[in-house]
Design an enzyme around this catalytic site. Sequence first.
Site, short mmCIF file in Angstrom:
data_model
loop_
_atom_site.label_atom_id
_atom_site.label_comp_id
_atom_site.label_asym_id
_atom_site.label_seq_id
_atom_site.Cartn_x
_atom_site.Cartn_y
_atom_site.Cartn_z
N THR A 25 0.85 -1.19 0.00
CA THR A 25 0.00 0.00 0.00
C THR A 25 0.88 1.24 0.00
O THR A 25 1.76 1.38 0.86
CB THR A 25 -0.89 0.00 1.26
OG1 THR A 25 -1.74 -1.14 1.21
CG2 THR A 25 -1.75 1.25 1.31
N GLN A 98 -3.69 -7.17 -7.16
CA GLN A 98 -4.27 -7.71 -5.93
C GLN A 98 -5.70 -7.19 -5.75
O GLN A 98 -5.92 -5.97 -5.63
CB GLN A 98 -3.44 -7.35 -4.71
CG GLN A 98 -3.89 -8.19 -3.50
CD GLN A 98 -3.35 -7.69 -2.18
OE1 GLN A 98 -3.51 -6.53 -1.84
NE2 GLN A 98 -2.72 -8.58 -1.45
N HIS A 174 -6.93 -11.26 -2.24
CA HIS A 174 -6.37 -10.93 -0.93
C HIS A 174 -7.25 -11.53 0.18
O HIS A 174 -8.30 -11.00 0.51
CB HIS A 174 -6.30 -9.41 -0.79
CG HIS A 174 -5.50 -8.92 0.38
ND1 HIS A 174 -5.02 -9.75 1.37
CD2 HIS A 174 -5.07 -7.67 0.70
CE1 HIS A 174 -4.34 -9.02 2.25
NE2 HIS A 174 -4.35 -7.76 1.87
N ASN A 177 -4.37 -10.70 6.23
CA ASN A 177 -4.15 -9.43 6.95
C ASN A 177 -5.40 -8.74 7.51
O ASN A 177 -5.43 -7.52 7.64
CB ASN A 177 -3.34 -8.46 6.08
CG ASN A 177 -1.94 -9.00 5.80
OD1 ASN A 177 -1.48 -9.88 6.51
ND2 ASN A 177 -1.30 -8.50 4.76
N TYR A 179 -8.49 -8.36 6.37
CA TYR A 179 -9.49 -7.71 5.50
C TYR A 179 -10.68 -8.66 5.27
O TYR A 179 -10.77 -9.71 5.88
CB TYR A 179 -8.81 -7.22 4.21
CG TYR A 179 -7.75 -6.18 4.54
CD1 TYR A 179 -8.13 -4.92 5.03
CD2 TYR A 179 -6.39 -6.47 4.49
CE1 TYR A 179 -7.18 -3.98 5.41
CE2 TYR A 179 -5.43 -5.53 4.86
CZ TYR A 179 -5.84 -4.28 5.33
OH TYR A 179 -4.90 -3.35 5.72
N ARG A 226 -3.81 -14.96 -1.39
CA ARG A 226 -2.91 -14.60 -0.29
C ARG A 226 -3.58 -14.86 1.05
O ARG A 226 -4.72 -14.44 1.26
CB ARG A 226 -2.52 -13.12 -0.39
CG ARG A 226 -1.36 -12.75 0.53
CD ARG A 226 -0.79 -11.38 0.18
NE ARG A 226 0.62 -11.32 0.52
CZ ARG A 226 1.18 -10.39 1.30
NH1 ARG A 226 0.46 -9.41 1.79
NH2 ARG A 226 2.46 -10.41 1.56
N ASN A 234 -4.51 -5.92 12.17
CA ASN A 234 -5.92 -5.53 11.99
C ASN A 234 -6.86 -6.29 12.94
O ASN A 234 -8.01 -6.58 12.58
CB ASN A 234 -6.39 -5.69 10.54
CG ASN A 234 -5.97 -4.52 9.67
OD1 ASN A 234 -5.92 -3.37 10.13
ND2 ASN A 234 -5.68 -4.78 8.39
N GLY A 315 8.77 -7.18 0.37
CA GLY A 315 8.02 -5.93 0.39
C GLY A 315 8.92 -4.74 0.59
O GLY A 315 9.34 -4.07 -0.35
N ARG A 316 9.26 -4.49 1.87
CA ARG A 316 10.06 -3.31 2.20
C ARG A 316 11.35 -3.22 1.39
O ARG A 316 11.73 -2.16 0.92
CB ARG A 316 10.37 -3.30 3.70
CG ARG A 316 9.13 -3.09 4.57
CD ARG A 316 9.44 -3.31 6.04
NE ARG A 316 10.48 -2.41 6.53
CZ ARG A 316 10.24 -1.18 7.00
NH1 ARG A 316 9.02 -0.72 7.06
NH2 ARG A 316 11.24 -0.41 7.42
C1 PHB Z 1 -1.58 -1.36 4.96
O1 PHB Z 1 -2.06 -0.43 4.29
O2 PHB Z 1 -0.90 -1.15 5.97
C2 PHB Z 1 -1.79 -2.73 4.52
C3 PHB Z 1 -2.63 -2.99 3.46
C4 PHB Z 1 -2.84 -4.28 3.04
C5 PHB Z 1 -2.22 -5.31 3.69
C6 PHB Z 1 -1.38 -5.07 4.73
C7 PHB Z 1 -1.16 -3.78 5.15
O3 PHB Z 1 -2.43 -6.55 3.31
#
Ligand code: PHB
Length: 360
Positions: A25, A98, A174, A177, A179, A226, A234, A315-316
């Site tokens: 994101t 995604q 997705h 996490n 959602y 995923r 969350n 990611g990072r």
């Molecule tokens: C976030 O915006 O922090 C975020 C969004 C989607 C994810 C994980 C984190 O799967």
Amino acid sequence: MSILFEPGKLGDIDIKNRVLMAPLTRNRAYPDGTPHEMAVTYYAQRASAGLIISEGAQIVPMAKGYINTPGIHNAKQIAAWKEITDAVHANGGKIVLQLWHVGRISHTSLLPEGSAPLAPSAIQAEAPTFTEEGPANVSAPRELSVAEIEAIVTEYADAAQASIEAGFDGVEVHGANGYLLNQFISTNTNDRTDAYGGSPEKRAKLLLDVVDAVSERIGRGRVGVRLSPTGTFNDIHDAEVSATYGYLFEEIGKRDLAFLHVVEAFPGFEPSGPDKDLVQNLRAGYTGNYIANGGYDKDSAAEAVEKGVAAVSFGRMFISNPDLPERLRLGAELNPVDDDTLYGGDEKGYTDYKALSVAA
Ligand code: PHB
């Protein structure tokens, strides 16, 4: 040469290496959900990934949970994504979109007509989002009806079709996490007593219905999923991880999809000892293409691929190193990530991280 740089195949998608870009994101889309022009450069710079998994894109306006995230539900958004996929393909890359529905992780100010967020059950999360006014806790959600749940399945299939029109090589559903799909799967967010709540089978029903509808629409070889079995980001907690995900991994395995992408660890929410073992046991029992994510470096990623994982997503590290596969191959130094420019803003911390050849 390290096994990380051998080509492979995820369903219908050929990958040139096993170093994938994880979904991230970045909150730089226009307020109406149209991806920004800057995103063309951002993704094209990262086309050396074996596969890019895009940031989450809301499948409909009610699926949005943060400011300035992109959507995939109208012609303008599709046209803007097409610029992105064309640029990635021109640079020799592959990219899937995604498909994102945040469910209860949203705020009334982000939703059409100030609506309450949608959820399996009316249970509010203790979780932050970001609105026009700044940081806020997410709003109280309302429970979805069965007719509304069935309509959401079609919304996923429509968004998958839109993704293919936008030139994507496939989609990732997705389910992780915290959602919407994860809210159905988990015990602490789903109190339903109908076909969508109770046993692992019933809690998994919506995710599997979505996967089946999307597969029917665009072909299972272009569909990934995923999941985050041990995740707690969350405000999500599953009391039956083994039973829930044992069932899900088995069902997903039967469907012969392009991939299953697993969040094994999430920054700030790393699993403890027993949970780590749980994920490794689940992984060992899965025979399809498995993408591992969370806390890997070059050596641990290569070891995972040696042991049968199809690929590892980063990611990072991909945010700050647009040429990450090349840097890993050479054993070169990695640029550090600037945490202040992760979410929102302009080119700074987005398209201005240097590749090696440029930095030299
Ligand atoms: C976030 O915006 O922090 C975020 C969004 C989607 C994810 C994980 C984190 O799967």
